[in-house]
Design a protein around this motif. Structure first.
Motif, mmCIF file in Angstrom:
data_model
loop_
_atom_site.group_PDB
_atom_site.id
_atom_site.type_symbol
_atom_site.label_atom_id
_atom_site.label_comp_id
_atom_site.label_asym_id
_atom_site.label_seq_id
_atom_site.Cartn_x
_atom_site.Cartn_y
_atom_site.Cartn_z
ATOM 1 N N SER A 1 42.814 12.462 -15.758
ATOM 2 C CA SER A 1 41.462 12.038 -16.117
ATOM 3 C C SER A 1 41.036 11.143 -17.719
ATOM 4 C CB SER A 1 41.924 13.135 -17.160
ATOM 5 O OG SER A 1 42.907 12.558 -18.798
ATOM 6 N N PHE A 2 41.771 9.634 -16.730
ATOM 7 C CA PHE A 2 40.864 8.632 -17.109
ATOM 8 C C PHE A 2 39.779 8.184 -15.860
ATOM 9 C CE2 PHE A 2 41.363 4.039 -16.823
ATOM 10 C CZ PHE A 2 40.925 3.921 -18.584
ATOM 11 N N THR A 3 39.038 7.927 -16.622
ATOM 12 C CA THR A 3 37.756 6.505 -16.470
ATOM 13 C C THR A 3 37.845 5.811 -16.853
ATOM 14 O OG1 THR A 3 36.311 8.195 -16.962
ATOM 15 C CG2 THR A 3 37.151 9.117 -15.283
ATOM 16 N N ILE A 4 37.202 4.442 -15.480
ATOM 17 C CA ILE A 4 36.671 3.565 -15.786
ATOM 18 C C ILE A 4 35.533 3.371 -15.560
ATOM 19 C CG2 ILE A 4 38.425 2.636 -15.667
ATOM 20 C CD1 ILE A 4 37.758 -0.296 -17.146
ATOM 21 N N PRO A 5 34.454 2.507 -15.313
ATOM 22 C CA PRO A 5 33.505 2.090 -14.230
ATOM 23 C C PRO A 5 34.176 0.934 -13.387
ATOM 24 C CG PRO A 5 32.404 2.520 -16.390
ATOM 25 C CD PRO A 5 33.630 2.278 -16.614
ATOM 26 N N PHE A 6 33.646 1.409 -12.456
ATOM 27 C CA PHE A 6 34.609 -0.243 -11.321
ATOM 28 C C PHE A 6 33.334 -1.337 -11.535
ATOM 29 C CE2 PHE A 6 35.797 3.008 -8.406
ATOM 30 C CZ PHE A 6 37.116 2.473 -7.924
ATOM 31 N N ARG A 7 32.113 -0.798 -11.506
ATOM 32 C CA ARG A 7 31.665 -2.810 -12.716
ATOM 33 C C ARG A 7 32.034 -3.125 -14.073
ATOM 34 N NH1 ARG A 7 28.585 -1.313 -16.851
ATOM 35 N NH2 ARG A 7 28.024 0.863 -17.011
ATOM 36 N N GLU B 1 22.361 2.746 -11.017
ATOM 37 C CA GLU B 1 22.418 3.006 -12.095
ATOM 38 C C GLU B 1 23.933 3.034 -11.842
ATOM 39 O OE1 GLU B 1 21.802 5.003 -9.715
ATOM 40 O OE2 GLU B 1 22.935 6.462 -9.734
ATOM 41 N N ASN B 2 24.306 2.417 -10.994
ATOM 42 C CA ASN B 2 26.309 1.884 -11.231
ATOM 43 C C ASN B 2 26.328 0.450 -11.692
ATOM 44 O OD1 ASN B 2 27.043 3.987 -10.070
ATOM 45 N ND2 ASN B 2 27.158 3.382 -7.449
ATOM 46 N N VAL B 3 24.455 -0.588 -11.568
ATOM 47 C CA VAL B 3 25.222 -1.556 -12.583
ATOM 48 C C VAL B 3 24.376 -1.702 -13.756
ATOM 49 C CG1 VAL B 3 24.799 -4.175 -11.740
ATOM 50 C CG2 VAL B 3 25.326 -2.617 -10.074
ATOM 51 N N TRP B 4 22.890 -1.474 -13.834
ATOM 52 C CA TRP B 4 22.532 -1.636 -15.430
ATOM 53 C C TRP B 4 22.375 0.088 -15.409
ATOM 54 C CZ3 TRP B 4 19.437 -4.024 -10.708
ATOM 55 C CH2 TRP B 4 20.078 -5.441 -10.417
ATOM 56 N N LEU B 5 21.370 0.312 -16.545
ATOM 57 C CA LEU B 5 21.293 1.470 -16.857
ATOM 58 C C LEU B 5 19.689 2.474 -16.142
ATOM 59 C CD1 LEU B 5 21.762 1.433 -20.366
ATOM 60 C CD2 LEU B 5 22.884 1.821 -19.038
ATOM 61 N N LEU C 1 44.404 -5.020 -4.758
ATOM 62 C CA LEU C 1 42.266 -4.689 -4.424
ATOM 63 C C LEU C 1 41.874 -5.103 -2.810
ATOM 64 C CD1 LEU C 1 41.524 -5.968 -8.353
ATOM 65 C CD2 LEU C 1 42.661 -3.488 -7.243
ATOM 66 N N LYS C 2 41.371 -4.093 -2.146
ATOM 67 C CA LYS C 2 40.736 -4.584 -1.037
ATOM 68 C C LYS C 2 39.440 -4.104 -1.505
ATOM 69 C CE LYS C 2 42.580 -4.015 3.432
ATOM 70 N NZ LYS C 2 43.541 -3.113 4.265
ATOM 71 N N GLY C 3 38.713 -5.402 -1.109
ATOM 72 C CA GLY C 3 37.214 -4.918 -1.562
ATOM 73 C C GLY C 3 36.064 -5.389 -0.573
ATOM 74 N N LYS C 4 34.722 -5.000 -0.636
ATOM 75 C CA LYS C 4 34.188 -5.108 0.337
ATOM 76 C C LYS C 4 32.923 -5.812 -0.248
ATOM 77 C CE LYS C 4 35.059 -1.304 2.951
ATOM 78 N NZ LYS C 4 34.762 0.269 3.314
ATOM 79 N N GLY C 5 32.452 -6.513 0.266
ATOM 80 C CA GLY C 5 30.835 -7.481 -0.190
ATOM 81 C C GLY C 5 31.445 -8.758 -1.446
ATOM 82 N N TYR C 6 30.619 -8.973 -1.325
ATOM 83 C CA TYR C 6 30.046 -10.206 -2.199
ATOM 84 C C TYR C 6 28.768 -9.772 -3.893
ATOM 85 C CZ TYR C 6 31.025 -14.310 -4.845
ATOM 86 O OH TYR C 6 30.930 -15.754 -5.632
ATOM 87 N N GLY C 7 29.053 -9.827 -4.414
ATOM 88 C CA GLY C 7 27.933 -9.688 -5.824
ATOM 89 C C GLY C 7 26.990 -7.710 -5.669
ATOM 90 N N HIS C 8 26.192 -7.830 -7.112
ATOM 91 C CA HIS C 8 26.191 -6.632 -7.450
ATOM 92 C C HIS C 8 25.868 -5.020 -6.549
ATOM 93 C CE1 HIS C 8 21.997 -7.667 -7.267
ATOM 94 N NE2 HIS C 8 22.219 -8.300 -8.110
ATOM 95 N N PRO D 1 4.986 -5.009 -9.533
ATOM 96 C CA PRO D 1 5.723 -5.919 -9.397
ATOM 97 C C PRO D 1 7.478 -5.014 -8.806
ATOM 98 C CG PRO D 1 4.353 -7.163 -9.880
ATOM 99 C CD PRO D 1 4.091 -5.656 -10.541
ATOM 100 N N VAL D 2 7.912 -4.441 -7.783
ATOM 101 C CA VAL D 2 9.043 -4.044 -7.747
ATOM 102 C C VAL D 2 10.139 -4.931 -8.711
ATOM 103 C CG1 VAL D 2 9.143 -2.294 -6.099
ATOM 104 C CG2 VAL D 2 10.713 -5.054 -5.826
ATOM 105 N N ILE D 3 11.625 -4.380 -8.962
ATOM 106 C CA ILE D 3 13.087 -5.412 -9.266
ATOM 107 C C ILE D 3 13.083 -5.521 -8.323
ATOM 108 C CG2 ILE D 3 14.883 -5.065 -10.593
ATOM 109 C CD1 ILE D 3 13.865 -2.733 -12.307
ATOM 110 N N SER D 4 13.274 -7.472 -7.735
ATOM 111 C CA SER D 4 13.675 -7.744 -6.563
ATOM 112 C C SER D 4 14.746 -7.850 -6.826
ATOM 113 C CB SER D 4 12.771 -8.420 -6.056
ATOM 114 O OG SER D 4 11.985 -9.623 -7.253
ATOM 115 N N ALA D 5 15.941 -7.066 -6.352
ATOM 116 C CA ALA D 5 17.165 -7.288 -6.370
ATOM 117 C C ALA D 5 17.605 -7.486 -5.437
ATOM 118 C CB ALA D 5 17.960 -6.683 -7.101
#
Ligand SMILES: [Zn+2]
Ligand SMILES: [Zn+2]
Length: 383
Positions: free
Chosen positions: A302-308, A233-237, A332-339, A216-220
């Protein structure tokens, strides 16, 4: 006085993983109630203390279950009551239902089917509903599925909820139940009387999403992907092959397709400083960043930080947003809602409205999967 629960605990450690049509769900997990009113809405129940003492409660009647020291006290009309280590409340008419009411600042009443176990646990009552699986699935779809209008959408949600249930059925097994009713597992506010949702569970009975190894898959899923789903991988590991990035043309006119948030310039720089940025703020334009397609990291020099991470820290609706400095503020102009991972609910609703069936909807958001009966799952965990 009734027996300790050692025998029961031992037995429950070895619950067959194949669920026999029933699932054990912890109720009111986040509320930690010390007492609850159990009322019979349909049929007849026997409240028993595992030691041959019992109380019968019929439709229209109720009993109060309370924690008393480390025991459960049961009070019902026409009964001297019980005081016991735990109780089992079992439907005996063949068509039984009950409600539970808990008190506090906001009293809550919810409706259930099947049986109930009540066990004192760390200062609260552990309430475990032994529910019919498909009635549980319909309840989860009602709680998590949002405001869809087409049955094929709800069927896709039912298959996702069932897949989650089987994948995680041992999550709380040492706590004597399969899943809790909170966001930690799947939200479940009890059974629903929504006929379309009930049909969506019954007409997909047993069906789950399996990966190439028949696991059974990860039913995200999430509310709205903003036009492009996210790789996990942008959200979990981890990064299973069936959760690929998908360009989604269906959700971009929906309610949660876009969002905006303005933050004071100094606040934005201060946040980045706290996160390790040391480049100063002499040239505001260095903070501009356009996220035309999903990127994993926000970059300033050279500085980075994950958007998540920014999303979590600033409580943003999604990690899919662009940054533009505008005088004293940062937009901040965004799209969508959730991970953004897996099925996009608002996209799936539009697909269903356009005539796609639940299999086509799931195939659109999950790559290379099979929709099949849980009996076809090949792992020891699911049989
Ligand atoms: Zn849980
Ligand atoms: Zn979408």
């Amino acid at each position: 006085m009734c027996k300790k629960l050692i025998i029961l605990k031992f037995f429950l450690l070895f619950i067959p993983v194949f669920l026999n049509g029933q699932i054990r769900v912890r109720l009111f997990t986040s509320k930690a109630p010390e007492s609850v009113v159990f009322a019979v809405t349909e049929g007849r129940y026997v409240i028993s203390d595992y030691n041959n003492e019992s109380v019968v409660v019929s439709a229209g009647e109720h009993a109060v279950l309370s924690k008393f020291n480390d025991m459960v006290a049961v009070k019902a009309r026409n009964s001297g009551g019980l005081l016991c280590d735990s109780v089992l409340i079992k439907g005996v008419s063949g068509n039984d239902g009950f409600s539970l009411r808990i008190f506090g600042n906001n009293p809550i009443t919810q409706f259930y089917n099947g049986d109930l176990e009540c066990i004192p646990d760390l200062g609260t009552l552990l309430l475990i509903n032994i529910s019919d699986i498909e009635k549980y699935i319909a309840g989860v779809v009602k709680a998590e599925g949002g405001s869809g209008k087409n049955i094929e959408y709800f069927k896709s949600q039912a298959v996702l909820a069932r897949t989650y249930m089987y994948r995680h059925m041992n999550r709380h097994i040492l706590d004597r139940y399969n899943l809790c009713d909170d966001t930690h597992c799947q939200v479940f506010f009890g059974v629903t009387d929504d006929t379309m949702i009930i049909r969506s569970a019954n007409e997909t009975k047993g069906l789950v999403i399996l990966d190439k190894n028949n696991f059974p898959v990860i039913s995200a899923f999430h509310s709205n992907c903003g036009g492009e789903t996210s790789t996990p991988e942008n959200v979990w590991l981890f990064n299973p092959p069936y959760l690929k990035k998908v360009t989604d043309p269906y959700c971009t006119s929906s309610r949660s397709a876009t969002w905006q948030k303005s933050i004071e310039y100094n606040e934005w720089v201060s946040y980045l400083n706290n996160m390790g940025y040391t480049g100063g703020s002499t040239n505001p334009s260095v903070f501009n960043f356009a996220q035309a397609t999903r990127a994993s990291d926000y970059r300033v020099g050279s500085f980075t930080i994950p958007f998540r991470l920014i999303r979590t820290d600033l409580n943003l609706r999604s990690a899919f947003f662009s940054v533009s400095v505008n005088g004293d503020s940062v937009l901040l102009k965004g799209k969508g809602y959730g991970h953004g991972v897996g099925l996009c609910q608002e996209g799936a609703m539009v697909m269903a409205a356009k005539g796609y069936n639940f299999r086509q909807i799931i195939d659109f958001y999950y790559s290379g999967v099979t929709i099949a009966d849980i009996q076809k799952a090949s792992t020891n965990n699911t049989k």
